[in-house]
Design an enzyme around this catalytic site. Structure first.
Site, PDB file in Angstrom:
ATOM      1  N   GLY A 257       0.906  -1.344   0.033  1.00 50.53           N
ATOM      2  CA  GLY A 257       0.011   0.065  -0.028  1.00 50.53           C
ATOM      3  C   GLY A 257       0.722   1.274   0.079  1.00 50.53           C
TER       4      GLY A 257
ATOM      5  CB  CYS B  18       3.215  -0.013  -6.683  1.00 44.40           C
ATOM      6  SG  CYS B  18       3.220  -1.561  -6.920  1.00 44.40           S
TER       7      CYS B  18
ATOM      8  CD  GLU C 119       2.250   5.421  -5.654  1.00 41.01           C
ATOM      9  OE1 GLU C 119       2.200   5.675  -4.423  1.00 41.01           O
ATOM     10  OE2 GLU C 119       2.533   4.536  -6.284  1.00 41.01           O
TER      11      GLU C 119
HETATM   12  P1  ADP Z   1      -4.603   3.174  -0.690  1.00 39.01           P
HETATM   13  O1  ADP Z   1      -4.334   4.656  -0.733  1.00 39.01           O
HETATM   14  O2  ADP Z   1      -3.981   2.616  -2.034  1.00 39.01           O
HETATM   15  O3  ADP Z   1      -5.988   2.523  -0.375  1.00 39.01           O
HETATM   16  P2  ADP Z   1      -3.492   2.397   1.685  1.00 39.01           P
HETATM   17  O4  ADP Z   1      -2.088   2.230   2.166  1.00 39.01           O
HETATM   18  O5  ADP Z   1      -4.316   3.208   2.384  1.00 39.01           O
HETATM   19  O6  ADP Z   1      -3.258   2.494   0.145  1.00 39.01           O
HETATM   20  O7  ADP Z   1      -4.377   0.928   1.822  1.00 39.01           O
HETATM   21  C1  ADP Z   1      -3.658  -0.300   1.469  1.00 39.01           C
HETATM   22  C2  ADP Z   1      -4.176  -1.366   2.681  1.00 39.01           C
HETATM   23  O8  ADP Z   1      -3.811  -1.016   3.899  1.00 39.01           O
HETATM   24  C3  ADP Z   1      -5.864  -1.663   2.767  1.00 39.01           C
HETATM   25  O9  ADP Z   1      -6.144  -2.663   2.939  1.00 39.01           O
HETATM   26  C4  ADP Z   1      -5.957  -0.528   3.965  1.00 39.01           C
HETATM   27  O10 ADP Z   1      -7.259  -0.893   4.392  1.00 39.01           O
HETATM   28  C5  ADP Z   1      -4.838  -0.972   4.825  1.00 39.01           C
HETATM   29  N1  ADP Z   1      -4.673   0.135   5.860  1.00 39.01           N
HETATM   30  C6  ADP Z   1      -4.864   1.547   5.889  1.00 39.01           C
HETATM   31  N2  ADP Z   1      -4.464   1.886   6.872  1.00 39.01           N
HETATM   32  C7  ADP Z   1      -3.945   1.279   7.694  1.00 39.01           C
HETATM   33  C8  ADP Z   1      -3.349   0.974   9.207  1.00 39.01           C
HETATM   34  N3  ADP Z   1      -3.351   2.020   9.753  1.00 39.01           N
HETATM   35  N4  ADP Z   1      -2.965  -0.037   9.653  1.00 39.01           N
HETATM   36  C9  ADP Z   1      -3.176  -1.237   8.806  1.00 39.01           C
HETATM   37  N5  ADP Z   1      -3.571  -1.350   7.574  1.00 39.01           N
HETATM   38  C10 ADP Z   1      -4.071  -0.104   7.117  1.00 39.01           C
END
Ligand code: ADP
Length: 490
Positions: free
Chosen positions: A240, A296, A393
């Site tokens: 992510g 990505c 990005e």
């Molecule tokens: P995007 O902007 O591509 O959605 P994120 O990093 O926000 O990227 O999300 C990728 C994954 O990480 C998703 O499954 C999201 O629910 C999860 N996620 C977001 N915030 C957190 C957090 N604080 N802890 C663990 N997982 C998270």
């Protein structure tokens, strides 16, 4: 734009609950959330909204399956056989799964069916083959001792994945974890939970023992963070945004979990005047607009040698103008919908920022239609290195073109980012190609191609694009612990 049609045969929505210890259960809180079709903005269905309580139950199930279940101890070849069975079941259902992916994600059906899904099957088969090939070494130590190493599964792994390639990201994470003998608590992205849940059902059907794979749909700060903080989880694998990885790293510090991260990028795609310009333009187009730009490793900073700049712009603009944007279920569609409103708004705000900063919008820049999150393939020329469209990005169909004059300059500018996921070079000069492959600080460098992935080839980032590698043998290492056994020989 074509009007949005229902898929010829609508995918059935069968799994919408948490999958814990082999049971389908509602969230303990009773809460649900909506998953939306990004092409129509309509609700597809509601899904159990797991949080800390559900994660705790899932970790307990995974812990039990790891500590006392048959999975870790079963003959490795049998584990591989079950993984092959899962791959077979996915292949049997490939059309239905592709439709489900397109419905939940908005990607063109032809990409889901002929891109994502075959890679899912390939990944599971590749790692199935590794299950009985994970072994240690004998070490010639000093003294009268017999010393050997073993590679053991790391334990219960928390896997948190994004929405851009929902099934493929699940396969990249399940493959090495299952081969190594780990058990899994997965949280799919809140935008796209449906195919991961269907995969869990197929895993059960394949005979993978209950508790080995658990899926808790829900939001990041609740379900995701609970996985990261849970003391029963040994390792977290996350894909992510780097900003989320920073939170995860902090949250995981309390329990010192093993962490692997596959994060974002702003990958330089460098085109020299001595390249095959038609091939470079086609590769550049695909390398950015594939999956609506939601990759990505998207080649979002295109550096073109000044001499061929005008020609390249003409070629890129022509391809953008003929790109078919619209109904993801139309087999001719090349570009579907962005995944949700938040992403759509973010992309459009970067387009505005690019225009305001003085970049020249050659094609696109606007929404397509008034329903669904469709954006025209957008091409910016005259981009300067410090504009936000060149540094951030965007994760959308927005390509930035920058000019350069010589090799040293483009290496320096290409590396001038805190990301380091991928890079590409287009040239017919083999010396130049090797020099750039050597000097570009990125986990993957493509030469005269883009987005060529293979399950056997490791993938991951330098710098703030990640920690560790996925795929290949490298990807497997992250799911094993090394144990050293030293035995006195008397
Ligand atoms: P995007 O902007 O591509 O959605 P994120 O990093 O926000 O990227 O999300 C990728 C994954 O990480 C998703 O499954 C999201 O629910 C999860 N996620 C977001 N915030 C957190 C957090 N604080 N802890 C663990 N997982 C998270």
């Amino acid at each position: 734009m074509a009007t949005i049609t229902k898929p010829a045969s609508a995918p059935e929505i069968k799994q919408t609950q948490c999958f814990i210890g082999g049971e389908w259960v509602p969230a303990a809180s009773g809460k649900t959330f909506e998953t939306i079709n990004p092409a129509t903005e309509e609700v597809i269905t509601t899904v159990a909204e797991g949080d800390a309580k559900d994660v705790d139950l899932a970790v307990k199930a995974a812990r039990e399956a790891f500590d006392s279940g048959p999975w870790r101890k079963m003959d490795a070849r049998d584990r591989g056989r079950l993984m092959h069975k899962l791959a077979d079941l996915i292949e049997d259902d490939i059309d239905e799964l592709a439709r489900l992916e397109t419905l939940d994600n908005g990607k063109p059906i032809r990409e889901a069916r002929h891109g994502d899904l075959p890679l899912v099957v390939d990944c599971l088969r590749y790692y199935a083959g590794w299950a009985d090939k994970i072994h240690g070494q004998t070490i010639p130590v000093r003294g009268n001792y017999f010393c050997y190493t073993k590679r053991e599964p790391v334990g219960v792994v928390g896997q948190i994945i994004p929405w851009n390639f929902p099934m493929l990201m699940a396969a990249w994470k399940w493959g090495p974890a299952l081969a190594a003998g780990c058990t899994i608590v997965m949280k799919p992205a809140e935008q796209t939970p449906l195919t991961c849940l269907r995969m869990a059902r197929l895993a059960q059907k394949a005979g993978i023992p209950d508790g080995v794979i658990n899926v808790v749909p829900g939001y990041g700060p609740t379900a995701g963070a609970s996985i990261v903080k849970h003391p029963g989880v040994d390792k977290v694998a996350f894909t992510g945004e780097y900003k989320t990885a920073q939170i995860i790293m902090k949250d995981a510090s309390q329990t010192l979990k093993r962490l692997t991260f596959e994060l974002g990028g702003k990958s330089p795609n460098i085109i020299f005047a001595d390249s095959d310009l038609d091939a470079a333009a086609a590769g550049t187009h695909m390398g950015l607009y594939l999956n609506q730009g939601q990759c990505c490793c998207a080649g979002s900073r295109v550096f073109v040698e000044e001499k061929v700049h005008d020609k390249l712009i003409d070629k890129l603009a022509a391809m953008n103008k003929s790109r078919k944007v619209g109904d993801p279920f139309d087999p001719n569609t090349e570009q579907g919908a962005q995944v949700d409103k938040a992403q759509f708004d973010k992309i459009m705000s970067y387009v505005e920022a690019g225009k305001k900063a003085g970049a020249k919008c050659v094609t696109g820049g606007k929404r397509v239609g008034d329903k669904g999150y469709f954006i025209e393939p957008t091409l910016f020329d005259d981009v300067q290195d410090d504009m936000s469209i060149a540094t951030d990005e965007i994760f959308g169909p927005v390509l930035s073109v920058l000019k350069f004059k010589d090799v040293d300059e483009v290496i320096q500018r290409g590396n001038n980012t805190f990301f380091g996921l991928a890079a590409a070079v287009w040239t017919s000069d083999v010396t130049k190609a090797h020099r750039l492959a050597d000097e570009l600080r990125a986990g993957t460098v493509w030469v005269n191609c883009y987005d060529v992935f293979d399950t056997a080839a490791p993938f991951g980032g330098f710098k703030m694009s990640g920690i560790g590698r996925e795929l290949g043998e490298k990807g497997l290492e992250a799911y094993t612990e090394n144990k050293t056994v030293t035995m006195s020989l008397g």
